[in-house]
Design an enzyme around this catalytic site. Structure first.
Site, PDB file in Angstrom:
ATOM      1  N   ASP A 226      25.534 -25.755  47.026  1.00 20.76           N
ATOM      2  CA  ASP A 226      26.314 -24.519  47.240  1.00 20.76           C
ATOM      3  C   ASP A 226      27.249 -24.277  46.050  1.00 20.76           C
ATOM      4  OD1 ASP A 226      27.055 -22.219  48.541  1.00 20.76           O
ATOM      5  OD2 ASP A 226      28.533 -23.186  49.827  1.00 20.76           O
TER       6      ASP A 226
ATOM      7  N   VAL B 231      41.067 -25.017  55.520  1.00 22.43           N
ATOM      8  CA  VAL B 231      41.684 -25.928  54.557  1.00 22.43           C
ATOM      9  C   VAL B 231      43.205 -25.750  54.609  1.00 22.43           C
ATOM     10  CG1 VAL B 231      41.772 -26.691  52.172  1.00 22.43           C
ATOM     11  CG2 VAL B 231      39.656 -25.749  53.083  1.00 22.43           C
TER      12      VAL B 231
END
Length: 719
Positions: free
Chosen positions: A133, A24
């Site tokens: 998740d 990211v």
């Protein structure tokens, strides 16, 4: 990636995070002039077409979510082999960092966060999207306190692909639901189970299940009960504990039916009437699933065939039985007639031959089956072992390692360590092949030469490579005094050009904090020579050009008036330049005059104290001094005048004002270099002036014609 314009639109600024599937970055959207977060798929997945297809489809599906507690997805794209997702950039921390820093959280704060997560899940579930998740790492908390859930859709793409291809269960094992651990179909209630674990961690500061391996943790989700939250933290209200207990039931039917139902419960759990409600109870205190053997957590998820063909021996018995029946029928229909013709010997021979043939056939089949009947063995779990140890463990069971093994760079796994295997936690025939995936360690980077660069620039560059520059054990900085600008790197270890693993390297930098600071000495009142010696002793620099002369009525010629830019006792770096201002004496247009004051004691033969005060360009009522006299004496008093001013001298005897004299600048210019003031021994009846009156001589001084004493006599006053 740093500095790259992804898609010709997103300028990559710095790396802000990453996981097993993607990295990211913080980027700037050039078109819309805003900061965004760009998630880039790791290179090891870019050639898996099935994964890419699911990844893009699910990411686009998640982009359809529009909710204040869901990180917005702006764009999905591809540039060459780089697949990326552009998302909303959140300035703040993730929930895992907050838990690590200050858990256990206050109950109201934890409930506030849980409400927003649950609201986001409710919105997602209504749009038929399951997160799969939920964990603190995927919960972002903005600086404004807003909770944002991220990674919607990506978790589904990862799970679908990896289960299909390798039989692995992907996710965060500490937050697994039991059905997730078993690898069966997951639904909305799996997200609620994970949320219950997150709330437990927020309020207790610990995870409910811990183990030495992911397998052991997953088994605990299936088989064990965790310690009640209120036993860990007694400050948790019973109503909040009930929510955790209900959300984390192993039996899905005992959990909340939906995120909306859980949200309603969270909204009201802190009301006073609910805080001490009874502890929640459930229909069953145990689950049938708790005692079942756990299916494969890693390896092939292969369904067991519902119809297993019978062993060859059983088939043979059935065939033999069928053949016997057929012969019996034939014997009944034809044998009788033949018996009548040929007698009893022929049937006996046929039976004996048949029995011998059958016996030989059975014996042959048994021999073949013994050779084909290979025993089964348990496949050892070797993930986390070094390759050599893994091979030895597999071969010790009579199994074989399939060559070549898969090798990939895995930054978070040491080189040579097995990170994945096939057929884990199952029984197979001896001699079966097991395929291993082995880490080649991190991709090594070459350390640049940071000597002479600013520390912050080095931090930004190394952070983009994955170095944890905030960890003092990883990124050590030693500050020293030097001639370099503060923040400049003087030396580094390891040396430039050294290859290093960003996740395991230990760096040390020696950084300049500028010159050593000392206390500025006081130069005021010193001569120029004394000032030079003082500055030299303190390792400060005074150039001749920095000695500035200026006129002064107050300070004597050659005496330091002021230092610049540092005043006495200011902190100053060694080697710094200093300038001083020095008095050049009175200005050229100043004039000097001398009062000669002749004064006698108040009474002849007795001692009197004489005090003289003067006012001139240097100030008002300046003390000239005191003297003890027994006879008439003359005292010279020098004054300095500036244009358009006057000077005055005032005399006191035995504490009483006796006389004063004034002279103007114009009188001095006309030639009056000195003047005399004579004060005889006759006592003056006039009382001494107060300090205020001294500043106003017009009310205390006698006029120029004279003054009448107490006896009616006039005393001459010389002006």
């Amino acid at each position: 990636m740093i500095g790259h314009d992804l898609g010709g639109r997103y300028e990559i600024l710095t790396r802000i995070g990453g996981g097993g599937m993607a990295l990211v970055y913080k980027a700037h959207d050039i078109l819309l002039n805003r900061n965004v977060a760009v998630k880039v798929l790791r290179q090891q997945f870019v050639h898996d077409e099935e994964f890419i297809r699911r990844f893009r489809r699910e990411a686009q599906s998640a982009a359809s979510l529009s909710h204040p507690n869901v990180v917005s997805i702006y764009d999905v794209g591809q540039e060459d082999d780089t697949h990326y997702i552009v998302m909303e950039y959140i300035e703040g921390n993730n929930l895992n960092e907050i838990i690590q820093e200050r858990a256990p959280l206050q109950t109201d704060e934890a409930v506030r966060i849980a409400v927003q997560i649950c609201d986001a899940l409710d919105h997602a579930h209504h749009n038929h999207i399951i997160h799969r998740d939920i964990k603190p790492h995927n919960i972002l908390i903005g600086k404004n306190g807003r909770v944002k859930v991220t990674d919607f859709g990506i978790a589904r793409a990862v799970t679908s692909s990896t289960i299909t291809q390798t039989g692995s269960v992907v996710g965060s094992v500490h937050y697994f639901s039991p059905e997730h651990a078993k690898g069966v179909s997951m639904g909305e209630k799996s997200d609620l189970y994970s949320l219950g674990i997150v709330i437990y961690q927020m309020l207790t500061g610990k995870l409910p299940f811990l183990g030495e391996s992911p397998i052991s943790v997953a088994l605990k989700h299936l088989q064990e009960e965790f310690e009640a939250p209120r036993l860990v933290n007694p400050h948790i209200p019973q109503s909040v504990e009930n929510i955790i207990l209900k959300a984390t039931r192993k039996n899905q039917s005992e959990r909340y039916d939906s995120a909306h139902e859980m949200l309603i419960d969270l909204d009201s759990c802190l009301k006073p009437e609910r805080l001490n409600e009874p502890k929640a109870t459930f229909v069953s205190d145990s689950d049938m699933d708790e005692t079942r053997v756990m299916p494969a957590i890693r390896g092939d998820f292969r369904p067991v065939s519902p119809a297993v063909p019978p062993p060859p021996v059983e088939r043979l018995e059935r065939e033999r039985s069928s053949s016997s029946q057929k012969n019996d029928v034939q014997w009944k229909e034809e044998g009788l007639a033949e018996q009548k013709q040929k007698g009893w010997k022929r049937p006996t021979t046929i039976v004996l031959v048949t029995l011998v043939a059958l016996a030989l056939l059975v014996w042959g089949f048994s021999a073949v089956l013994k050779k084909l009947d290979v025993p089964e063995v348990d496949v050892p779990y070797v993930v986390g072992m070094q390759e050599s140890d893994a091979r030895a463990a597999i071969e010790a069971k009579g199994l074989k390692v399939e060559d070549p093994v898969t090798r990939e760079f895995m930054g978070d796994i040491p080189a040579g360590e097995v990170y994945e295997q096939t057929k884990a936690n199952m029984r197979v025939k001896q001699g079966s092949f097991i395929h291993l995936s082995v880490s080649d360690g991190a991709v090594l980077e070459k350390l640049a030469n940071y000597k002479g660069k600013m520390l912050q620039a080095a931090k930004d560059e190394l952070s983009a490579l994955g170095v944890n520059v905030d960890d003092s054990l990883v990124f050590e900085v030693e500050e020293v005094f030097s001639e370099e600008e503060p923040g400049t790197i003087i030396s580094q270890s390891p040396d430039a050009g050294t290859e290093f693993d960003p996740k395991a390297v230990e760096l040390k930098f020696m950084v300049s904090k500028g010159r050593e600071k000392i206390e500025m000495p006081n130069l005021i009142g010193k001569t120029v020579a004394e000032a030079k010696d003082e500055l030299k002793a303190h390792e400060l620099v005074l150039n001749e050009d920095d000695i500035l002369y200026e006129p002064s009525y107050v300070v004597k010629k050659g005496i330091v008036i002021e230092s610049d830019p540092y005043e006495p006792k200011d902190p100053v770096s060694k080697g710094a330049k200093v300038s001083i201002r020095v008095s050049s004496g009175p200005p050229e247009d100043a004039r000097e005059h001398q009062f000669n004051i002749s004064i006698s004691p108040a009474e002849a033969g007795k001692t009197s104290e004489v005090r003289i005060v003067y006012t001139d360009a240097r100030g008002d009522n300046i003390e000239w001094g005191k003297r003890q006299i027994q006879e008439m004496q003359t005292f010279p008093v020098k004054v300095i005048l500036s244009p358009d001013t006057e000077a005055r001298v005032t005399v006191y005897r035995d504490g009483q004002f006796v006389d004063s004299k004034t002279i103007t600048y114009e009188e001095i210019v006309q030639g009056a270099g000195s003047s005399t003031l004579s004060i005889p021994g006759t006592e003056i009846a006039t009382p001494p002036p107060s300090p205020k009156e001294e500043a106003e001589p017009a009310t205390t001084e006698p006029d120029q014609e004279g003054q009448t004493d107490g006896d009616g006599e006039t005393t001459d006053v010389q002006q």
